[in-house]
Each structure stands twice: as C-alpha cells, then as structure tokens.
Design an enzyme around this catalytic site. Structure first.
Site, PDB file in Angstrom:
ATOM      1  N   CYS A 132       0.778  -1.861   0.003  1.00 53.43           N
ATOM      2  CA  CYS A 132       0.295  -0.119  -0.122  1.00 53.43           C
ATOM      3  C   CYS A 132       1.085   1.569   0.642  1.00 53.43           C
ATOM      4  CB  CYS A 132      -1.125   0.198   1.009  1.00 53.43           C
ATOM      5  SG  CYS A 132      -0.206   0.215   2.649  1.00 53.43           S
ATOM      6  N   HIS A 530      -1.309   0.615   7.447  1.00 51.12           N
ATOM      7  CA  HIS A 530      -2.725   0.171   6.274  1.00 51.12           C
ATOM      8  C   HIS A 530      -1.671   2.140   5.989  1.00 51.12           C
ATOM      9  CE1 HIS A 530      -3.731  -0.062   2.670  1.00 51.12           C
ATOM     10  NE2 HIS A 530      -4.947   1.000   3.117  1.00 51.12           N
TER      11      HIS A 530
END
Length: 976
Positions: A132, A530
C-alpha cells in the site's frame, strides 16, 4: 545533522546526552543508538579512564546527569505514551477487521466485469502484498503532470545503453521502464486497477519494510535516487554542473544554508525531502520555525570548546517541496519504536517567504548568571591553604583595595575563569547571598568530576574583608540592574513576538505560495499499519482519496480528520507541496497544432500506446472467456447459427472504450489449450529434474514442432489446419519468427492452465519471461496486425459457414448478408497473401446464387401489384440486392461469372419498363431502376450480420463438410 538523526531515531531530546553518545561512538550513528538504547551499557568517552567500583569514590556526575535526563524524559512522556498505546490497542483489532474486509472484498470480485474502468475515472493500484506504501507514493507522483510527462517520455539511445554495464545502471533502467509501463497503463487502461508486481519486485531488495515510518520515506528516497540516476544516464553527464540540469534534481531538490554564528561559518547543503519534528509543535509553521534554529550544545568539560548554535534557512526551494513529518520515536525502555499521535495541523497553502530569511540566533549564557558565578567564586574559600599563601594574604591585607585590584565592571567580569557550587563558611556572607532572590540556574562547569590532584571547589586564595565587601556590593547591585533590564527586555520581546505573528499576514511575506498537492497517511502503529493518499485534483478542484484499488472523491474535512492526528491512529507524515506560481507543474499535455489538451491514449508515446492497447486486448479476452463461461445460457441449437443478444454487455462496453479489436475467441483457445496441455505433459521429466524454466523450454519446443508440422499439411475447406491454431496460420504465411515465438509464449501464460503444480509453475515462468519483452523490443503494430488478420480469417470462415447453412435452409436474405461480408473481408486478406484468406471462388459461387434467387423473388413480389408484396420486394432490393450489386461493381478483381450475374439482374428490371402496370408501380420502378443500374454516387450500406458462436476447429470443419454434402445432394442435413 547527526544530532538530528540520532534525536529522531531514539526520541531522546537532551542534546548533551546525544552529543556524548556520538563522541563515544566516533560519529557512528548506529553505534550511538546502541549505546543509548542498551540499559546495561553506559556511554563512555574514548580515552576517559573507567571508574572502578571502589567504595567512597564519587559517581561520574555526567553519567548521573544522563540517567537523570533519561528518567525525567521517560517520566514526562510516560502518560502520553500510555495514552498512545491504549489508543493503538483499541484500534488494532479495528484495523485488522478493516483489512480483513478489504481482502474479502477483493476476493469477492470474481467477475472481470467488476474490474472495468468507468469512463476516465482514475486507475487504482493493486496491493500485491503489503505494498500500500507503493500505491500511495506512486499515485501522488503520477497525478503530478510534470512528473508524469518526464517518466512517459523517458528514452535512452542505443549508444548510451551500450555504455551502461554496471549493475546499478541496469537496475535503474529496468525500474524506469517498469515505471513507464505502469504509468502508461494508469493513463489508458480499461481496467479499474493495475498490477505493480514487476516494479515492486525491483524495490523489495533495495530497502527494508519492517518499520512503518521507513516504508514510505525510504521508498521515496530510493525512488528519487534511482530516477535521478536514470535521468543522469539520459543526460550522459557526470559532473556537478550536469547534475544541476537533471530534471529530477530541478523538480524535487532544493538547497538550504546552515550558518554557525560563533565562527561565522556558512554551509550550503542540498535536500530532497525535508524532515520536520512533530513533538513540541502544533502546526506546520511551528515545525518550520523550529527547524530553522538549533540551540548550542552544552560543553561536557571546561576545557572543551562550545559547539555553536546554528541558523538555517532555505536558499533555493524546489518546485515540488516535500516534508517528512517524524511521527515515530524510539522507546528506550521498551526497545522499540512508537508512533506519535500528536495533532499537527497544516494548511492548503503555505507561504515560504519567512523561511528564506535568517533565524533568531543561538542562546548565550545570561549576564545575570555570569555575575552570580563571579560572586560565588569570590565568596568561596579554599579547602586547604599553604603557609606561604596565607603569609602573602596577611602581608597584602589593607583596609583599602589595592591599586592592582580591578575597578571596572569589565575587569570584574573578565576575572572569572572557573565556577563551582558555593560552599559558604562565613555566616554573614552566607546570609547575604541567601537573601538574594534568584531563580535556579544550570551550572555546566560543576557537573564533571574534577581531576584528583585539584581542589574540589575553585576559590580565591587571598582576599580581604574590604575587598570581599566591595565585590559583593558591586556584583549584587549589578545583578539587580541586569535583572531589571532583562524584565524590560522580556516585555519588549513579547511585543515584538506579537508583531511578528502579524507579519505573516503581510502581503510582502506572501509572495512564495506553495499549494498542498498530496498527503500520505499512515493508519496503525509503528510496527504495522496501512497507507493511503489524499491527492488534489487540480483540473476539477477536488480532493481524491487513493486507497489501493479504491478511489473515491473526498473533502478537505475528511482529509483533516484522517491526517492531522490526535483523534485516531491515522495521521499524515509526508506532505507534498508544489509551487503555486508554476502552472506548468499541473498542466496536461496539449496538441502542438490545435493546442487542445490531450487525454487518455492520445497523450502517450506511440510505443506505450501499443503496449496499453495490447493489455486492453488481453483484458477483453478475459471478459470474453468469463462471459462465455458464466453469463451465456446454453440452449440447444435447432439451427446451426445462434444469434447473440445484441443488448449492451460488459464486454461490449470495454470494446467501446478500447481502440483495438478482440482476437482469440474461446473456441480458438480450447484448440490452443489442448496442445499446450499435451506439451506440458511431455515436458514432465525435464521439469522434475531441472525445474520450471527447463520445463517451459521443453514444452515450448514440443508445441512449436507440433504446430510447424501441422502447417505443412494440405489445406482444404473441409479440413483447414489454420483453424486449429494461430501459429499454423502464421507459419503458412511466413510471419516473422519473433511474432510466432511471442504468440506461443503467451499460450503458456493462460490462467486456465493452472490444473496442477507443474502447470502453475510453468505458467508463472512463462509470465516472467513475457514481462521481460518490453514494447521497444517488438513492433507491436505489426504483432497486432498479424493477430487481427487471423481473427478476420476465422471470421471469414464462420461467415461462410453460417451463410451456407442459411442457404441450406432457404433463408437467402440472411445467407447473402453473411456471404457478402465474408467475401469483402476475405478479399482484404488475400491482397496481403494468398494464404491469408480462403478460396474466394467458393464464397463467390453461393453469393451469386443467393443474389439471383433474391432478385427473382423481389421481382415477382413487385410485379404482383399487391401493396404489401410490392413493399416487401422493394425492401429486399434495398437491403440486400442493391448493396451487393454495388460492392460487386466496385471490385476490380470480380470474376466474369459475377459480371454476368450483375448484368442479368439489371436486364431483368429493365424488361419491366415495357410491361403494363399501374401508375404507382411505374413511379416506384422509376425510383428503383436508377439505383439498380448505377450506384456509383450512392453510399453502400451493408447490414451487419448477427454475431454467432464460434465452435472449435474440428466442429467448424465438420459442419462445413456436412453442409456442402447437403447442398450437393439437395437434402437438408442437421448437424448436432
């Protein structure tokens, strides 16, 4: 800068502790971190004698100060850390749950129809395993048009490529090519997201990804380094002057000046991403103010020189200004990094004028404290005095100060050399000193352990009561005066501070605006989390959220909630600003002639355009396979050709978005898969002995030999080997070897071959080798042209077969439509080569038969005079006969039989002129006859035939043989 790095890594704010650790480690930051974070190891100066554990020996005061500083620092921050840990613990399960939901959502997208890009909506980047961070950084750079142009138009000449021999050069070039391909797909792909695996694999070995803060920051540093080196190769220069012309340096790098005030030294340094501390600041302006000034470092020993304070300001700001927010600190007690969740605000536009000026300077010792040091020195008596010294003191004592005693204030101040703690023995003096109200001060010169052979407290060896009274009176008066002046200065400083705060709204300091372009956000804790990015859409003036494959429109309010920090475990730690006075940074490419903005595929170089077109073609093929397998309902074929519902489908939607036609029908793939499966089976022993690569090579040669032999067989309409595989068609038409090899390699990449571990390994190996073939290694226009020709060849065969089957059932109008299309397409193929198409005489024969039969039927209906039949006859002529006549008349290679057929049709209608008929029919005949006789001025509109399912090659040949036999025997045969 080493102090700053050590401070950022360990989270220790005491610069004296950091300075000692660096000194003990000889400037090695890694070793210094180890010294500071190891509880049982003290920080020892090199060359300093180690203390023994002898009872009664006083402990090293510096070591005690270090321990005290660490304890106080930990104690002061413990409540905040406990709060942060509680916050992370409470949200950890939440984040894990959200991650599971994301994975489940992706796994549920089993239909390729869900992957279709909607219009010109931005393309996402697939998460291929903890990537990510890659998506967040790449999206922020891709949506900066000036950077996108540089990457897409990157090119190296053959001469430069020949010189690139080092591993680093080859790696940089390979990464640049992968980035170009990725950007091209993000521009023109019909997919909703792209796969970054190839580029990510090159980066995985280049930096570690274990710590959250280092993911994005290290990746971005590495990315800019590689891009800088790659563009330096394009510039073919190595000097410092050449590097200044490097587009990456010009775009992302600036310079700042560091000045040491003590020695008036000035140093100019280059920076790419500027680091800013978060702790102790509330907004970005405060962070920048703090970064502009560094206080002086306290010396460790009296014989050491004072490290001067430094001022820093920006000399040259880059067009793209990136700030790294240090949101991670090292917990020395727990031995691990922790995330800083403190709220830090930042504006959409920041003015950098004030940070291109000088700072406020380093802090010196206060004058009041210096005077107090002198007083303490004067009132301190030595612990032991030699008889000679005492005799000298008595002999020189007098009620008045000696002539040699300094009288000026400057002389008194210059007489102080060493200062220590006051040890008062005179009651009166002690009382006088204690009654003096003063704030506690830090005495840096008394913390170090003095040499053993020196007295513990420096003191004057000879001073009279009169001298002491004189010094005491002067110093106390001076100290009072200085303190009053200090208070007045503080009030003045407060006024100046308020004035300075108002300066930022002054138009004269708002001349260097930088607009926020992207915010990189981390959600989670220091060890895991994340990433996503908020990027400003300059064209539509809106904020967009880029979260892997999910891209949604956002708002500044949502960005604030996720990026400022302090409320959740999500916060920004990378801010990208762009110079608001440089419009070319955000301006898209325009056409040189028309000046219009180029969008989508039009903005790509031709070689990348072909690359994207090929990828879109593969995507269409996946959609076609999926629809064939899951979306179409199988029904018994009462007739040999079953039309497909022309309603809009996901496949047709993608075909409208893509400029390239589809080839490789499902039936063709079944023929191809059978051969590839057999080849993999034959390569089993080689695979087991030597691995996937050797197995792929063996299977490749097996299938190559089989298809080459098949191409040597005799070709008949009833048994045409070209229908079995594209390579047979290529072999017979002498296609270039590179076209043949790439086509066969693609057959081994088909995901439908994943029937066992051996096939899966060979498929992965084939995909790996296919990725090594870059757009510049092959003329993709030529490659696509060959595949389009093969698709058209199969279309000709299917249209011929379908037309004959309609002819067999007496449906002449439908048959003529299919046969006319087959003839026209086939004619375009055989111009390139005889074996590119079929024998056109077979198509022409049944086209003439259908034409004559339809003309006869239309004439009969017209002459009947009945309104309905007349209308039907005219419709047949307009929709089928006349378009066919016009196409035949324009064909320069038309046969004599076709010319005779055309003349027969025209003569038939001319004969109607002499027959008796109603006036209304005469009018209709007058309108129809010119179109039959001469259609040169009329546009030919041939109705598109309905789509038909394409069966396997064996079925197609069997059906053709059956229908030909049926026609010749004048019987109807149904093939099931």
């Amino acid at each position: 800068m080493l102090i700053n790095q050590l401070q950022e890594i360990t989270g220790i704010q005491d610069q004296q502790v950091l300075y000692k650790a660096l000194k003990a480690s000889h400037g090695d930051v890694g070793h210094a971190v180890g010294l500071l974070t190891t509880p049982t190891v003290g920080v020892q100066d090199p060359g300093e004698p180690q203390e023994s554990a002898t009872p009664g020996l006083p402990k090293d005061e510096l070591q005690a100060a270090i321990e005290l500083s660490l304890q106080e620092s930990h104690k002061a921050q413990e409540e905040e850390r406990e709060l942060h840990r509680a916050l992370e613990a409470s949200t950890e399960e939440n984040a894990a749950r959200m991650k599971r939901k994301r994975c489940e959502a992706q796994s549920e997208m089993c239909s390729p129809a869900d992957w279709i890009r909607q219009d010109d909506w931005p393309v996402g980047i697939r998460n291929v395993g903890n990537t990510c961070w890659f998506s967040a950084v790449i999206q922020s750079l891709f949506h900066l048009p000036v950077f996108k142009r540089l990457v897409l138009n990157y090119h190296l000449s053959e001469r430069i490529l020949e010189k690139c021999k080092s591993h680093a050069d080859k790696r940089n070039i390979a990464f640049m090519q992968e980035l170009r391909c990725l950007f091209a797909l993000m521009v023109g792909s019909t997919r909703r997201f792209v796969d970054p695996s190839a580029a990510v694999e090159l980066l995985r070995d280049a930096f570690r990804t274990s710590e959250a803060q280092q993911d994005v920051s290290e990746f971005t540093h590495k990315l800019l380094d590689w891009l800088e080196d790659a563009f330096q190769l394009a510039a073919n220069g190595t000097s410092a002057e050449d590097k200044q012309h490097n587009p990456m340096v010009q775009l992302f790098y600036g310079t700042f000046v560091t000045e040491r005030k003590c020695k008036t030294l000035c140093n100019i340094e280059q920076f790419g991403q500027y680091p800013l501390q978060v702790n102790g600041f509330n907004n970005l302006d405060e962070c920048l103010e703090g970064a502009m000034v560094e206080k002086e470092i306290e010396p460790l020993h009296s014989d050491h020189s004072v490290t001067p304070g430094r001022e820093r300001w920006f000399k040259k700001l880059p067009p793209v200004l990136t700030f790294e927010l240090s949101r991670f600190e090292f917990n020395t007690q727990l031995g691990r990094p922790e995330k800083i969740h403190k709220k830090l605000e930042f504006p959409q536009i920041i003015y950098m004028d004030s940070y291109k000026n000088f700072g406020s300077g380093p802090v010196k010792y206060p004058l009041a404290d210096m005077l107090q040091f002198v007083l303490e020195f004067a009132t301190t008596k030595p612990t032991s005095v030699s008889p000679a010294t005492e005799e000298m003191r008595l002999s020189t004592a007098s009620p008045t100060p000696p002539a040699s005693f300094p009288h000026s204030e400057a002389d008194y101040l210059s007489s102080a050399a060493l200062f220590s703690d006051t040890e008062e023995t005179d009651d009166g003096l002690a009382c006088g000193v204690s009654n003096c109200q003063r704030t506690p001060i830090y005495k840096p010169f008394t913390q170090c352990r003095p040499p053993i052979d020196c007295p513990p407290h420096p003191a004057p060896h000879s001073i009279t009561e009169e001298e002491l009274h004189f010094v005491k009176t002067c110093l106390q008066r001076w100290r009072t005066e200085v303190e009053n002046e200090i208070n007045e200065l503080k009030a003045t400083i407060e006024k100046v501070t308020q004035t300075l705060e108002g300066i930022y709204s002054d138009n004269s300091l708002c001349q260097v605006p930088y607009r926020l372009h992207a915010v990189l956000v981390h959600e989670g804790q220091a060890s895991a989390g994340h990433y996503w990015a908020y990027i400003y859409d300059h064209a539509n003036q809106r904020w967009m959220k880029y979260n892997d494959v999910s891209i949604t429109e956002s708002t500044w309010e949502e960005l604030e909630r996720d990026s400022f920090g302090g409320m959740t475990n999500a916060s920004a730690y990378c801010l990208m600003y762009i110079d608001d006075k440089l419009p070319h940074l955000i301006t898209e490419d325009t056409d040189n002639e028309t000046g219009q903005v180029l969008h989508g595929m039009d903005s790509l170089p031709s070689i990348l355009r072909r690359y994207v077109q090929e990828d879109n073609r593969w995507f269409q093929q996946e959609l076609s396979e999926w629809e064939e397998q899951y979306c179409q309902t199988a029904t018994p074929q009462e007739e040999s050709a079953v039309p497909v519902d022309p309603a809009s489908s996901s496949l047709e939607k993608v075909q409208q978005m893509s400029v390239e036609p589809q080839f490789g029908a499902p039936a063709e793939k079944l023929d191809q898969e059978a051969g590839v499966i057999l080849a993999i089976a034959k390569a089993r022993q080689i695979f087991d002995k030597e691995g996937p690569e050797a197995g792929l090579i063996k299977a490749f040669h097996e299938e190559y030999s089989r298809l080459h032999e098949l191409s040597q067989e005799k070709t008949t309409p009833q048994d045409d080997p070209r229908l079995q595989h594209a390579l047979v068609y290529f072999f017979q038409n002498k296609a270039p070897k590179r076209i043949i090899e790439r086509t066969l390699l693609e057959q081994f990449t088909d995901r439908n071959l994943s029937f066992d571990e051996r096939a899966i390994s060979i498929m992965r190996e084939a995909r790996s080798k296919l990725r090594l073939i870059k757009p510049e290694d092959m003329d993709m226009d030529e490659y696509l042209e060959w595949h389009d020709d093969y698709r058209l060849f199969r279309t000709v065969f299917v249209h011929l077969l379908t037309g004959l089957e309609h002819y067999q059932h007496g449906k002449m109008q439908e048959a003529l439509n299919y046969l006319s299309h087959a003839y026209e397409t086939n004619n375009a193929l055989i111009i390139k080569g005889e074996k590119r198409g079929m024998d056109k005489s077979l198509i022409a024969v049944y086209r003439r038969k259908c034409l004559m039969a339809l003309n006869e039927g239309a004439s009969r209906l017209f002459r009947s005079g009945e309104e309905g039949k007349v209308k039907e006859g005219v419709s047949i002529m307009e929709e089928s006969v006349i378009p066919c006549l016009h196409l035949m008349s324009r064909d320069t290679t038309v046969s004599q039989e076709d010319r005779d057929a055309m003349e027969s049709v025209r003569s038939h209608w001319c004969c109607c002129l002499g027959q008796d008929m109603d006036d209304s029919l005469q009018v209709k005949l007058g309108e129809l006859l010119p179109r039959v006789l001469d259609g040169s001025a009329e546009t030919v509109v041939l109705k598109d035939p309905p789509k038909v399912h394409v069966n396997q090659a064996h079925d197609l040949c069997s059906r053709l043989a059956a229908v030909m036999e049926s026609i010749h025997n004048a019987t109807i045969v149904t093939v099931t």
